[in-house]
Scaffold this motif. Structure first.
Motif, short mmCIF file in Angstrom:
data_model
loop_
_atom_site.label_atom_id
_atom_site.label_comp_id
_atom_site.label_asym_id
_atom_site.label_seq_id
_atom_site.Cartn_x
_atom_site.Cartn_y
_atom_site.Cartn_z
N HIS A 17 0.80 -1.23 0.00
CA HIS A 17 0.00 0.00 0.00
C HIS A 17 0.84 1.28 0.00
O HIS A 17 0.37 2.31 -0.47
CB HIS A 17 -0.92 0.03 1.23
CG HIS A 17 -2.10 -0.89 1.13
ND1 HIS A 17 -3.24 -0.58 0.42
CD2 HIS A 17 -2.30 -2.13 1.65
CE1 HIS A 17 -4.11 -1.58 0.51
NE2 HIS A 17 -3.56 -2.53 1.25
N ALA A 71 -4.69 -4.73 -8.00
CA ALA A 71 -5.89 -4.61 -8.82
C ALA A 71 -5.57 -3.91 -10.14
O ALA A 71 -4.55 -3.23 -10.26
CB ALA A 71 -6.97 -3.85 -8.06
N TYR A 109 -4.23 6.37 -5.96
CA TYR A 109 -3.33 6.67 -4.86
C TYR A 109 -3.36 8.16 -4.55
O TYR A 109 -3.78 8.99 -5.36
CB TYR A 109 -1.90 6.23 -5.18
CG TYR A 109 -1.30 6.88 -6.41
CD1 TYR A 109 -0.69 8.14 -6.36
CD2 TYR A 109 -1.36 6.25 -7.65
CE1 TYR A 109 -0.15 8.73 -7.49
CE2 TYR A 109 -0.83 6.83 -8.78
CZ TYR A 109 -0.22 8.07 -8.70
OH TYR A 109 0.30 8.67 -9.82
N ASN A 133 -5.84 1.11 -9.70
CA ASN A 133 -5.23 1.35 -8.39
C ASN A 133 -4.99 2.84 -8.16
O ASN A 133 -3.95 3.38 -8.52
CB ASN A 133 -3.91 0.58 -8.30
CG ASN A 133 -3.27 0.69 -6.92
OD1 ASN A 133 -3.90 1.10 -5.96
ND2 ASN A 133 -2.00 0.32 -6.84
N HIS A 170 -1.41 3.67 -1.81
CA HIS A 170 -2.11 3.03 -2.93
C HIS A 170 -3.27 2.22 -2.38
O HIS A 170 -3.09 1.34 -1.52
CB HIS A 170 -1.15 2.15 -3.72
CG HIS A 170 -0.08 2.93 -4.43
ND1 HIS A 170 -0.06 3.09 -5.80
CD2 HIS A 170 0.99 3.63 -3.95
CE1 HIS A 170 0.99 3.83 -6.14
NE2 HIS A 170 1.63 4.17 -5.04
N PHE A 171 -4.46 2.49 -2.89
CA PHE A 171 -5.68 1.93 -2.30
C PHE A 171 -5.93 0.48 -2.68
O PHE A 171 -6.50 -0.28 -1.89
CB PHE A 171 -6.89 2.79 -2.69
CG PHE A 171 -6.90 4.14 -2.05
CD1 PHE A 171 -7.44 4.33 -0.79
CD2 PHE A 171 -6.33 5.23 -2.70
CE1 PHE A 171 -7.44 5.57 -0.18
CE2 PHE A 171 -6.32 6.48 -2.10
CZ PHE A 171 -6.88 6.66 -0.84
N GLN A 172 -5.59 0.06 -3.91
CA GLN A 172 -5.93 -1.29 -4.37
C GLN A 172 -4.72 -1.98 -5.01
O GLN A 172 -4.71 -2.22 -6.21
CB GLN A 172 -7.09 -1.25 -5.36
CG GLN A 172 -8.36 -0.63 -4.79
CD GLN A 172 -9.50 -0.70 -5.77
OE1 GLN A 172 -10.14 -1.73 -5.94
NE2 GLN A 172 -9.78 0.40 -6.44
#
Length: 203
Positions: free
Chosen positions: A73, A115, A120, A118, A110-112
């Motif tokens: 993340h 994936a 951020y 993504n 970074h949120f995902q």
């Protein structure tokens, strides 16, 4: 037995993305085309005058950034380019130019991770080196160094395990005192917004 097999397959499907992410290199290299849009505001000493009529030109530049993922993340991003030349205008008339080199170091969330999409956000520190100041035929000077904050947001769209597309926007704090004949007459706020589009490579 079938039930146990289904549970085992489900568990493997859940664990696989995290294993793949763990095996990924922590390094991400991006190349971007970035448009620099200065805010163009200058504060005259004593509060008088027409300093807002000073304009620093906008321009589009190439940029490279290197990111290191401390965790899936959290990443540290260093933005690099070469010294950029900007024209300066007063009341629409060109009065000279200067160059600046603005490396920026940011810490991003970074949120995902892993994936395809993504997003951020980031917060960092900008250092700008100002050089080759040629204003009013040498009568006007700027400070050589500027330190300021940086905030930004963006998104990586993953194409495959290596390549991705990137859109990024940052706001930098770049400021300099203005001197004429050794006397400070104004404080110039460039404070540009940077709009970037590019590609990334995970290696």
């Amino acid at each position: 037995m079938t039930k146990n097999l289904l549970l085992l397959l489900s568990a493997a499907a859940c664990v696989a993305p995290f294993q793949a992410l763990a095996q990924e290199s922590p390094w991400l290299l991006r190349g971007r085309a970035v448009h620099i849009d200065p805010v163009n505001h200058a504060s005259p000493i004593g509060g008088a005058g027409n300093a807002d009529r000073i304009e620093v030109s906008s321009k589009t530049i190439p940029e490279v950034d290197i990111s290191y993922f401390i965790t899936p993340h959290i990443a540290a991003e260093l933005v690099l380019t070469y010294p950029q030349k900007h024209s300066v205008r007063l009341d629409g008339q060109r009065i000279g130019s200067f160059r600046h080199l603005p490396p920026t170091l940011s810490l991003q969330y970074h949120f995902q991770p892993g994936a395809a999409f993504n997003p951020y956000v980031g917060l960092g520190l900008n250092y700008t080196r100002i050089s080759k100041v040629r204003l009013l035929e040498g009568l006007c000077e700027l400070e050589n160094d500027s330190w300021g904050a940086s905030v930004g947001a963006g998104v990586d769209y993953r194409l495959n395990e290596r390549w991705s597309l990137n859109v990024d926007v940052k706001k930098l704090q770049i400021r300099s005192d203005v001197f004429v004949g050794g006397a400070k007459i104004s404080k110039l706020k460039v404070d540009p917004v940077l709009f970037g589009v590019g590609v990334g490579y995970r290696f």
